[in-house]
Design an enzyme around this catalytic site. Structure first.
Site, PDB file in Angstrom:
ATOM      1  N   TYR A  77       0.831  -1.211   0.000  1.00 29.76           N
ATOM      2  CA  TYR A  77       0.000   0.000   0.000  1.00 29.76           C
ATOM      3  C   TYR A  77       0.865   1.261   0.000  1.00 29.76           C
ATOM      4  O   TYR A  77       0.680   2.164  -0.825  1.00 29.76           O
ATOM      5  CB  TYR A  77      -0.908  -0.044   1.241  1.00 29.76           C
ATOM      6  CG  TYR A  77      -1.622   1.249   1.542  1.00 29.76           C
ATOM      7  CD1 TYR A  77      -2.743   1.614   0.811  1.00 29.76           C
ATOM      8  CD2 TYR A  77      -1.173   2.090   2.566  1.00 29.76           C
ATOM      9  CE1 TYR A  77      -3.410   2.805   1.096  1.00 29.76           C
ATOM     10  CE2 TYR A  77      -1.830   3.268   2.858  1.00 29.76           C
ATOM     11  CZ  TYR A  77      -2.943   3.622   2.119  1.00 29.76           C
ATOM     12  OH  TYR A  77      -3.580   4.798   2.395  1.00 29.76           O
TER      13      TYR A  77
HETATM   14  P1  NDP Z   1     -13.037   5.286   2.997  1.00 35.77           P
HETATM   15  O1  NDP Z   1     -12.995   3.800   2.968  1.00 35.77           O
HETATM   16  O2  NDP Z   1     -13.758   5.973   4.112  1.00 35.77           O
HETATM   17  O3  NDP Z   1     -13.625   5.839   1.615  1.00 35.77           O
HETATM   18  C1  NDP Z   1     -13.106   5.363   0.421  1.00 35.77           C
HETATM   19  C2  NDP Z   1     -13.721   6.099  -0.744  1.00 35.77           C
HETATM   20  O4  NDP Z   1     -13.113   5.625  -1.946  1.00 35.77           O
HETATM   21  C3  NDP Z   1     -15.216   5.849  -0.879  1.00 35.77           C
HETATM   22  O5  NDP Z   1     -15.822   6.985  -1.411  1.00 35.77           O
HETATM   23  C4  NDP Z   1     -15.259   4.688  -1.881  1.00 35.77           C
HETATM   24  O6  NDP Z   1     -16.468   4.634  -2.641  1.00 35.77           O
HETATM   25  C5  NDP Z   1     -14.098   5.045  -2.778  1.00 35.77           C
HETATM   26  N1  NDP Z   1     -13.553   3.869  -3.458  1.00 35.77           N
HETATM   27  C6  NDP Z   1     -13.094   2.717  -2.893  1.00 35.77           C
HETATM   28  N2  NDP Z   1     -12.690   1.859  -3.850  1.00 35.77           N
HETATM   29  C7  NDP Z   1     -12.904   2.473  -5.036  1.00 35.77           C
HETATM   30  C8  NDP Z   1     -12.721   2.101  -6.395  1.00 35.77           C
HETATM   31  N3  NDP Z   1     -12.235   0.899  -6.753  1.00 35.77           N
HETATM   32  N4  NDP Z   1     -13.055   3.003  -7.353  1.00 35.77           N
HETATM   33  C9  NDP Z   1     -13.560   4.201  -7.011  1.00 35.77           C
HETATM   34  N5  NDP Z   1     -13.775   4.609  -5.762  1.00 35.77           N
HETATM   35  C10 NDP Z   1     -13.451   3.749  -4.783  1.00 35.77           C
HETATM   36  O7  NDP Z   1     -11.499   5.728   2.965  1.00 35.77           O
HETATM   37  P2  NDP Z   1     -10.776   7.111   3.369  1.00 35.77           P
HETATM   38  O8  NDP Z   1     -11.680   8.253   3.153  1.00 35.77           O
HETATM   39  O9  NDP Z   1     -10.161   6.929   4.691  1.00 35.77           O
HETATM   40  O10 NDP Z   1      -9.582   7.120   2.295  1.00 35.77           O
HETATM   41  C11 NDP Z   1      -9.496   8.073   1.262  1.00 35.77           C
HETATM   42  C12 NDP Z   1      -8.062   8.136   0.784  1.00 35.77           C
HETATM   43  O11 NDP Z   1      -7.224   8.503   1.862  1.00 35.77           O
HETATM   44  C13 NDP Z   1      -7.501   6.817   0.233  1.00 35.77           C
HETATM   45  O12 NDP Z   1      -6.726   7.070  -0.908  1.00 35.77           O
HETATM   46  C14 NDP Z   1      -6.622   6.307   1.368  1.00 35.77           C
HETATM   47  O13 NDP Z   1      -5.591   5.502   0.881  1.00 35.77           O
HETATM   48  C15 NDP Z   1      -6.126   7.621   1.954  1.00 35.77           C
HETATM   49  N6  NDP Z   1      -5.669   7.569   3.341  1.00 35.77           N
HETATM   50  C16 NDP Z   1      -6.508   7.209   4.356  1.00 35.77           C
HETATM   51  C17 NDP Z   1      -6.048   7.185   5.663  1.00 35.77           C
HETATM   52  C18 NDP Z   1      -6.905   6.786   6.803  1.00 35.77           C
HETATM   53  O14 NDP Z   1      -6.353   6.490   7.883  1.00 35.77           O
HETATM   54  N7  NDP Z   1      -8.235   6.766   6.684  1.00 35.77           N
HETATM   55  C19 NDP Z   1      -4.651   7.533   5.982  1.00 35.77           C
HETATM   56  C20 NDP Z   1      -3.882   7.932   4.841  1.00 35.77           C
HETATM   57  C21 NDP Z   1      -4.379   7.935   3.579  1.00 35.77           C
HETATM   58  P3  NDP Z   1     -17.804   3.868  -2.062  1.00 35.77           P
HETATM   59  O15 NDP Z   1     -18.198   4.620  -0.821  1.00 35.77           O
HETATM   60  O16 NDP Z   1     -18.808   4.006  -3.160  1.00 35.77           O
HETATM   61  O17 NDP Z   1     -17.393   2.477  -1.788  1.00 35.77           O
END
Ligand code: NDP
Length: 252
Positions: free
Chosen positions: A157
């Site tokens: 990741y």
């Molecule tokens: P969430 O799981 O809360 O939300 C993920 C979002 O991404 C949702 O809107 C989901 O859509 C969408 N998503 C997931 N898979 C796909 C896909 N294959 N195609 C399109 N959309 C997709 O995660 P976070 O908000 O926490 O994460 C957002 C970003 O932040 C990510 O890139 C993550 O790597 C990064 N991040 C997060 C951290 C954390 O601790 N939370 C720390 C550091 C980075 P749907 O709701 O429709 O499934």
């Protein structure tokens, strides 16, 4: 001044949703994408409209680059129908998933899924949308604190996110002639559904992270949404090719 339009991937929940609402509070209209959670995405659209801004939710799988031409066409149609415009202003590459596996246990299938969603998807989605971003527009890519510090289980990741940080610098270089600034926001651990909600729901992990964070707690979605929105603020246009970590000071 013309209202700015942002495209935010993965804004049905978590960090993307927070960024969408913070941008709407700043007077920015939003095209948000969701993968599976259509109802949640529609609720975010409704919240943005309540704030007085326009919003549309489009379905997108960032892991399927074959679908990006069609998605770009849908963006074009949406811009024409809803805004009578041909271009949008800001792209936030936020959508993503987490897979926790030690290097010794990581399968090729897990690795490929991460590459497709976290790296290849961001690379080619950005490529396909570049003709639709205005000159003087901005791009924010979401990385992770895990590119600076290492926690067992996040090798694949974090490596993909590291690739995004390098990609960001190259984007900034190649898009400079179009006056498009490109930056990375690298969040620390935030309480969302990410990784099955482990940071939020695993009390032991939550306490450990808080103890390793200078500000003494785990992050919340609005800690990041606000950073993304402020980076896209008019006053911050000279920040370019930077990795801005928003982690409350993790592992200093
Ligand atoms: P969430 O799981 O809360 O939300 C993920 C979002 O991404 C949702 O809107 C989901 O859509 C969408 N998503 C997931 N898979 C796909 C896909 N294959 N195609 C399109 N959309 C997709 O995660 P976070 O908000 O926490 O994460 C957002 C970003 O932040 C990510 O890139 C993550 O790597 C990064 N991040 C997060 C951290 C954390 O601790 N939370 C720390 C550091 C980075 P749907 O709701 O429709 O499934």
């Amino acid at each position: 001044m013309t209202t700015k339009i942002a495209i935010i991937t993965g804004a049905s929940r978590g960090l993307g949703k927070s960024a969408a609402l913070k941008l709407a509070q700043q007077g920015v209209d939003v095209i948000l994408t969701y993968h599976s959670k259509e109802i949640e995405a529609a609720a975010v659209v409704a919240e943005i409209e309540q704030l007085g801004q326009k919003a549309v939710a489009l379905q997108l799988d960032v892991g399927n680059s074959q679908s990006f031409d069609t998605f770009a066409l849908r963006v074009q149609e949406t811009l024409a129908q809803k805004w009578q415009r041909t271009h949008f202003d800001f792209l936030v590459n936020n959508a993503g998933i987490g897979i926790h596996a030690l290097i010794s246990d990581t399968t090729e299938a897990q690795f490929d899924q991460l590459v497709n969603i976290q790296f290849k998807g961001v690379f080619f989605l950005t490529q396909k949308l570049l003709p639709l971003i205005v000159d003087h527009g901005r791009i924010v890519n979401v990385s992770t604190g895990l590119t600076r510090f290492a926690l067992p289980g996040y090798a694949a990741y974090a490596a993909m996110k590291g690739a995004i940080e390098v990609f960001t610098r190259y984007l900034a270089k190649e898009l400079g002639p179009r006056s498009i600034a490109v930056n990375v926001v690298a969040p620390g651990a935030i309480e969302t559904d990410f990784g099955h909600g482990v940071v939020r729901d695993n009390a032991e992990l939550n306490t450990f992270i808080a103890s390793q964070t200078a500000l003494g707690r785990v992050g919340l979605p609005d800690d990041i949404g606000g950073v993304i929105a402020s980076l896209l603020n008019q006053d911050n246009g000279w920040i370019n090719a930077q990795r801005i970590e928003a982690s409350g000071g993790m592992f200093l």
